[in-house]
Design an enzyme around this catalytic site. Structure first.
Site, short mmCIF file in Angstrom:
data_model
loop_
_atom_site.label_atom_id
_atom_site.label_comp_id
_atom_site.label_asym_id
_atom_site.label_seq_id
_atom_site.Cartn_x
_atom_site.Cartn_y
_atom_site.Cartn_z
N ASN A 51 37.89 -87.34 -50.69
CA ASN A 51 36.64 -86.29 -51.05
C ASN A 51 37.32 -84.97 -50.98
O ASN A 51 37.57 -84.41 -49.78
CB ASN A 51 35.67 -86.65 -50.30
N CYS A 68 30.98 -78.95 -52.78
CA CYS A 68 31.20 -79.80 -53.81
C CYS A 68 30.85 -79.72 -55.24
O CYS A 68 31.32 -80.49 -56.28
CB CYS A 68 31.04 -81.21 -53.30
N HIS A 105 31.37 -85.74 -58.79
CA HIS A 105 31.97 -85.22 -57.59
C HIS A 105 32.61 -86.67 -56.97
O HIS A 105 31.39 -87.53 -56.62
CB HIS A 105 31.10 -84.61 -56.74
O1 UT7 Z 1 31.02 -84.43 -50.54
C1 UT7 Z 1 30.06 -83.67 -49.88
C2 UT7 Z 1 28.90 -84.77 -49.67
N1 UT7 Z 1 28.95 -85.68 -48.82
C3 UT7 Z 1 28.69 -86.82 -49.20
O2 UT7 Z 1 28.33 -87.14 -49.91
C4 UT7 Z 1 28.70 -87.82 -47.70
C5 UT7 Z 1 27.57 -88.59 -47.92
N2 UT7 Z 1 27.42 -89.82 -46.82
C6 UT7 Z 1 28.24 -90.63 -46.89
O3 UT7 Z 1 28.92 -90.99 -47.67
C7 UT7 Z 1 28.08 -91.90 -45.59
O4 UT7 Z 1 26.91 -91.35 -45.15
C8 UT7 Z 1 29.22 -91.76 -44.67
C9 UT7 Z 1 30.27 -92.46 -45.39
C10 UT7 Z 1 29.55 -90.47 -44.30
C11 UT7 Z 1 29.03 -92.72 -43.60
O5 UT7 Z 1 28.50 -94.15 -44.09
P1 UT7 Z 1 27.07 -94.72 -43.27
O6 UT7 Z 1 27.15 -96.11 -44.02
O7 UT7 Z 1 26.15 -93.85 -43.52
O8 UT7 Z 1 27.68 -94.90 -41.94
P2 UT7 Z 1 27.04 -94.38 -40.42
O9 UT7 Z 1 27.19 -92.90 -40.34
O10 UT7 Z 1 25.42 -94.89 -40.40
O11 UT7 Z 1 27.82 -95.13 -39.34
C12 UT7 Z 1 27.68 -96.57 -39.34
C13 UT7 Z 1 28.51 -97.22 -38.04
C14 UT7 Z 1 28.16 -96.24 -36.86
O12 UT7 Z 1 28.22 -97.45 -35.80
P3 UT7 Z 1 26.92 -97.84 -35.04
O13 UT7 Z 1 26.21 -96.66 -34.71
O14 UT7 Z 1 26.21 -98.65 -35.99
O15 UT7 Z 1 27.39 -98.66 -34.22
C15 UT7 Z 1 29.22 -95.24 -36.84
O16 UT7 Z 1 29.40 -95.01 -35.53
O17 UT7 Z 1 29.97 -96.88 -38.59
C16 UT7 Z 1 30.33 -96.15 -37.35
N3 UT7 Z 1 31.47 -95.20 -37.99
C17 UT7 Z 1 32.72 -96.03 -38.32
N4 UT7 Z 1 33.29 -96.98 -37.63
C18 UT7 Z 1 34.70 -97.01 -38.22
C19 UT7 Z 1 31.51 -94.04 -38.51
N5 UT7 Z 1 32.59 -93.71 -39.02
C20 UT7 Z 1 33.33 -94.56 -38.74
C21 UT7 Z 1 34.86 -94.92 -39.12
N6 UT7 Z 1 35.51 -96.27 -38.69
N7 UT7 Z 1 35.51 -94.21 -39.84
#
Ligand code: UT7
Length: 324
Positions: free
Chosen positions: A281, A112, A251
């Site tokens: 992304n 990225c 990005h």
């Molecule tokens: O481009 C390269 C660089 N990449 C990035 O910059 C990405 C950086 N990271 C992020 O943008 C975020 O960490 C994400 C968008 C990937 C994830 O967001 P988050 O707020 O960190 O969510 P999480 O992974 O902590 O998940 C929260 C909850 C989980 O459920 P529980 O364990 O709390 O019950 C996940 O299982 O959301 C759940 N979850 C979803 N629910 C509905 C994860 N993905 C989804 C989904 N739909 N697509």
């Protein structure tokens, strides 16, 4: 010494748009979660176009918009993590398709941050006098390395290409300052398309890992810490104040990351251009796609100072301060 002036912008997105509702039919997710956690409403997805195909379309638009003779181009750089082949590189495929017979061409792999790295390389070639007119692209078909059964990653990524023409100029400051870093020790926090060695001489008992995998939280924390530092570093190096910046073009990974960056930098979030809602992304393509989008909307004005800033796999990050 010449400066590196950006003289044209173009992008190309594959026509198929996949909405959050479309994805909710494939994995357990919903529009509300995706929009509130990431800012994404839809992404464009290849229906067979490769990274070279998308990049060639963006290159043809660049040529058309700028009236450039392809034979004047002396260098082509393509940032990508989804090249059509290990060899030939994507940039050579673009060179052949547009008839840039006088150019030399190679790819850059910095995920990225790829476009920022590629612009940094282009700037050095211009400043050294080794090249006068360079095409710099980011192009990705992330859909090909996305696990479409994994809701935590498949909702994030999109496909597309964007690029610019960078020209030797005496009339414009061009790239004024840069701040570029890598931290390979954290590299395995974001991986994709791992080479799988399974040969008559080696029986691999590990699982094949073709897909993008990341520790989302770790990358989120890394980005919100390192990117504001990097933006401050380029401003400081150039002696330019935040108020003098027309736009920061980050990005496009997550709207919440950009909000956090704006807060840390104490800058209005409106100064950060975002089009993640429409594109998702697209890794190395996201910044040049955004720049061309801004150009189409008339947001980029001669003399404006902007900062482009990328972060991601490697881990890599970096910023360039550019006068248009
Ligand atoms: O481009 C390269 C660089 N990449 C990035 O910059 C990405 C950086 N990271 C992020 O943008 C975020 O960490 C994400 C968008 C990937 C994830 O967001 P988050 O707020 O960190 O969510 P999480 O992974 O902590 O998940 C929260 C909850 C989980 O459920 P529980 O364990 O709390 O019950 C996940 O299982 O959301 C759940 N979850 C979803 N629910 C509905 C994860 N993905 C989804 C989904 N739909 N697509």
């Amino acid at each position: 010494m010449y400066n590196s002036k950006i003289t044209a912008f173009a992008n190309y997105l594959p026509p198929k748009a996949v909405t959050n509702d479309d994805l909710s039919l494939m994995v357990e997710t919903n529009d509300e979660w995706i929009r509130t956690r990431t800012g994404i409403s839809q992404r464009h997805v290849s229906t067979g176009e490769t990274a070279a195909d998308l990049c060639i379309k963006a290159a043809q638009k660049l040529i058309e918009k700028s009236g450039t003779d392809p034979l004047e181009i002396d260098m082509i750089l393509v940032a990508t993590i989804t090249p059509d082949y290990s060899t030939p590189n994507t940039a050579c495929l673009v060179q052949a398709a547009i008839g840039a017979d006088n150019a030399f061409a190679f790819d850059i792999s910095a995920a990225c941050s790829g476009f920022v790295y590629a612009m940094s390389v282009a700037d050095k070639y211009i400043k050294s006098g080794a090249a006068k007119k360079i095409m710099v692209f980011g192009s990705e078909v992330l859909s090909a390395i996305t696990d479409w059964t994994d809701r935590s990653s498949c909702v994030l990524f999109g496909d597309g290409a964007g690029g610019v023409i960078v020209q030797a100029s005496e009339e414009c400051a061009g790239v004024i300052a840069e701040d570029i870093h890598s931290i390979g020790a954290d590299g395995l926090k974001l991986t994709g398309n791992a080479l799988f060695i399974d040969t008559p001489f080696f029986d691999n008992d590990k699982e094949k890992q073709p897909y993008l995998k990341m520790d989302g939280k770790a990358i989120f924390t890394f980005a919100t810490k390192r990117v504001p530092q990097s933006v401050c570093a380029v401003l400081e190096k150039a002696g330019v104040s935040k108020d003098e910046i027309a736009y920061i073009v980050p990005h496009q990974a997550n709207y919440r990351i950009v909000e956090a960056m704006a807060k840390k930098l104490d800058m209005p979030v409106e100064k950060f251009f975002m089009n993640i809602e429409n594109c998702g992304n697209t890794s190395s393509a996201s910044i040049p796609i955004a720049l061309a989008d801004m150009d189409d909307r008339g947001l980029l004005k001669k003399g404006d100072k902007i900062v482009i800033t990328g972060f991601g796999g490697g881990l890599t990050w970096g910023s360039l301060l550019i006068e248009l």
